[in-house]
Design a protein around this motif. Sequence first.
Motif, short mmCIF file in Angstrom:
data_model
loop_
_atom_site.label_atom_id
_atom_site.label_comp_id
_atom_site.label_asym_id
_atom_site.label_seq_id
_atom_site.Cartn_x
_atom_site.Cartn_y
_atom_site.Cartn_z
N MET A 1 -12.24 29.93 37.31
CA MET A 1 -12.05 28.51 37.08
C MET A 1 -10.99 27.94 38.05
O MET A 1 -10.12 28.66 38.51
CB MET A 1 -11.60 28.27 35.63
N ARG A 2 -11.06 26.65 38.24
CA ARG A 2 -10.19 26.03 39.21
C ARG A 2 -8.77 26.04 38.73
O ARG A 2 -8.47 25.85 37.57
CB ARG A 2 -10.61 24.57 39.48
N GLY A 3 -7.83 26.22 39.67
CA GLY A 3 -6.43 26.16 39.33
C GLY A 3 -5.78 24.88 39.78
O GLY A 3 -4.56 24.75 39.75
N ASP A 4 -6.55 23.87 40.23
CA ASP A 4 -5.96 22.65 40.80
C ASP A 4 -6.44 21.42 40.03
O ASP A 4 -6.75 20.40 40.61
CB ASP A 4 -6.33 22.52 42.28
N CYS A 5 -6.48 21.54 38.69
CA CYS A 5 -7.09 20.47 37.91
C CYS A 5 -6.11 19.38 37.53
O CYS A 5 -6.47 18.42 36.87
CB CYS A 5 -7.73 21.05 36.63
N GLY A 6 -4.84 19.50 37.89
CA GLY A 6 -3.89 18.45 37.60
C GLY A 6 -3.93 17.38 38.67
O GLY A 6 -4.49 17.56 39.75
N PRO A 7 -3.33 16.20 38.40
CA PRO A 7 -3.31 15.13 39.39
C PRO A 7 -2.62 15.57 40.67
O PRO A 7 -1.66 16.33 40.65
CB PRO A 7 -2.52 14.02 38.69
N VAL A 8 -3.12 15.12 41.79
CA VAL A 8 -2.52 15.42 43.09
C VAL A 8 -1.96 14.12 43.65
O VAL A 8 -2.70 13.19 43.95
CB VAL A 8 -3.57 16.02 44.06
N ASP A 9 -0.62 14.04 43.76
CA ASP A 9 0.04 12.84 44.30
C ASP A 9 -0.39 11.57 43.57
O ASP A 9 -0.47 10.50 44.17
CB ASP A 9 -0.25 12.71 45.81
N LEU B 1 -20.18 22.00 27.37
CA LEU B 1 -19.48 21.00 28.18
C LEU B 1 -18.04 20.82 27.71
O LEU B 1 -17.12 20.63 28.52
CB LEU B 1 -20.23 19.67 28.14
N GLN B 2 -17.82 20.89 26.40
CA GLN B 2 -16.46 20.79 25.89
C GLN B 2 -15.61 21.97 26.35
O GLN B 2 -14.43 21.80 26.66
CB GLN B 2 -16.48 20.69 24.37
N ARG B 3 -16.21 23.15 26.41
CA ARG B 3 -15.46 24.30 26.89
C ARG B 3 -15.10 24.14 28.37
O ARG B 3 -14.00 24.55 28.80
CB ARG B 3 -16.26 25.59 26.67
N LEU B 4 -16.01 23.54 29.14
CA LEU B 4 -15.68 23.25 30.54
C LEU B 4 -14.47 22.32 30.62
O LEU B 4 -13.56 22.53 31.43
CB LEU B 4 -16.88 22.60 31.24
N HIS B 5 -14.48 21.29 29.80
CA HIS B 5 -13.36 20.35 29.77
C HIS B 5 -12.08 21.06 29.37
O HIS B 5 -11.01 20.85 29.99
CB HIS B 5 -13.68 19.22 28.79
N GLN B 6 -12.14 21.91 28.35
CA GLN B 6 -10.94 22.60 27.87
C GLN B 6 -10.38 23.55 28.92
O GLN B 6 -9.19 23.85 28.92
CB GLN B 6 -11.27 23.34 26.58
N SER B 7 -11.24 24.01 29.83
CA SER B 7 -10.78 24.89 30.90
C SER B 7 -10.17 24.10 32.07
O SER B 7 -9.70 24.70 33.04
CB SER B 7 -11.94 25.75 31.42
N GLY B 8 -10.20 22.77 31.97
CA GLY B 8 -9.58 21.94 33.00
C GLY B 8 -10.55 21.21 33.89
O GLY B 8 -10.15 20.49 34.80
N GLU C 1 -13.38 12.48 25.32
CA GLU C 1 -12.07 11.90 25.00
C GLU C 1 -11.94 10.46 25.48
O GLU C 1 -11.01 9.76 25.09
CB GLU C 1 -10.96 12.75 25.64
N ARG C 2 -12.92 10.02 26.29
CA ARG C 2 -12.89 8.67 26.82
C ARG C 2 -14.31 8.14 26.86
O ARG C 2 -15.25 8.89 27.13
CB ARG C 2 -12.27 8.66 28.22
N HIS C 3 -14.47 6.85 26.60
CA HIS C 3 -15.79 6.26 26.48
C HIS C 3 -15.87 5.02 27.36
O HIS C 3 -15.06 4.10 27.23
CB HIS C 3 -16.03 5.89 25.00
N ILE C 4 -16.84 5.01 28.28
CA ILE C 4 -17.11 3.85 29.12
C ILE C 4 -18.49 3.32 28.76
O ILE C 4 -19.47 4.06 28.82
CB ILE C 4 -17.06 4.21 30.62
#
Length: 244
Positions: A1-9, A196-203, A220-223
């Motif tokens: 899984m990706r390790g860069d899932c947080g915001p970048v700058d 899909l929820q597990r994908l989200h929980q993994s980042g 967690e968000r609805h458009i």
Amino acid sequence: MRGDCGPVDNVPLIKTEHLSRQHLSGGAMVRAINDIHVEIWRGEFVAVTGPSGSGKSTLLNVLGLLDRPTQGRYLLEGQDVSSLDPDHCAAIRNRKIGFVFQSSILLPRTTALKNVELPLIYRGLSRADRWRLAVEALTSVGLAHRLDFLPSQLSGGEQQRVAIARALVSDPLLVLADEPTGALDSRTGREIIDQLQRLHQSGRTVILVTHDRQIAGCAERHIAIHDGRVINDDGTVQAAEPSL
């Protein structure tokens, strides 16, 4: 899984500005999406809802670089990808975006393992690396015991899990799911949403298009989209402007 899932700058993963897409229908020009402004951040699970013909699938196709906007800008990781040529779009899709559609769209005469390996062939990976990554992806969706099965030997839910594994195998930044439960019964559909929820929980960042409000409630968000416009984004209503 990706390790860069947080915001970048503090740059959103997705940002659209005045995004529109129009096409001919019955001799008339129709705006499938119209003046859409949205920001989606890494690690979000977003449900996009709206009635049939509202433009939600068109929006997903534009975000997935399967279609090009006719107006406005689309920034992916801060890069304007609105007018890239098809080869550049294909390269970005292959490395950064995973797709799950209503139909699993698997090659019928090809095993689950080979179907999942397919995106890696275009990246030029060795056979050994393709096999290893495809096995890992199928194992992550609970199909380690179905590697050599053809799609016709799998249930509808298993076929969709193969499609999810194929979407994951390239380690994408973004997973786009367009009505992934539309052809499934309610129990099997619930299993796919759980994946899909597990994908989200993994980042992972997941954008799910659905007409089902119950399924949308899992995000967690609805458009909400209507007549090609975003009418609600978690309580924020975009002011409608007359179409030109």
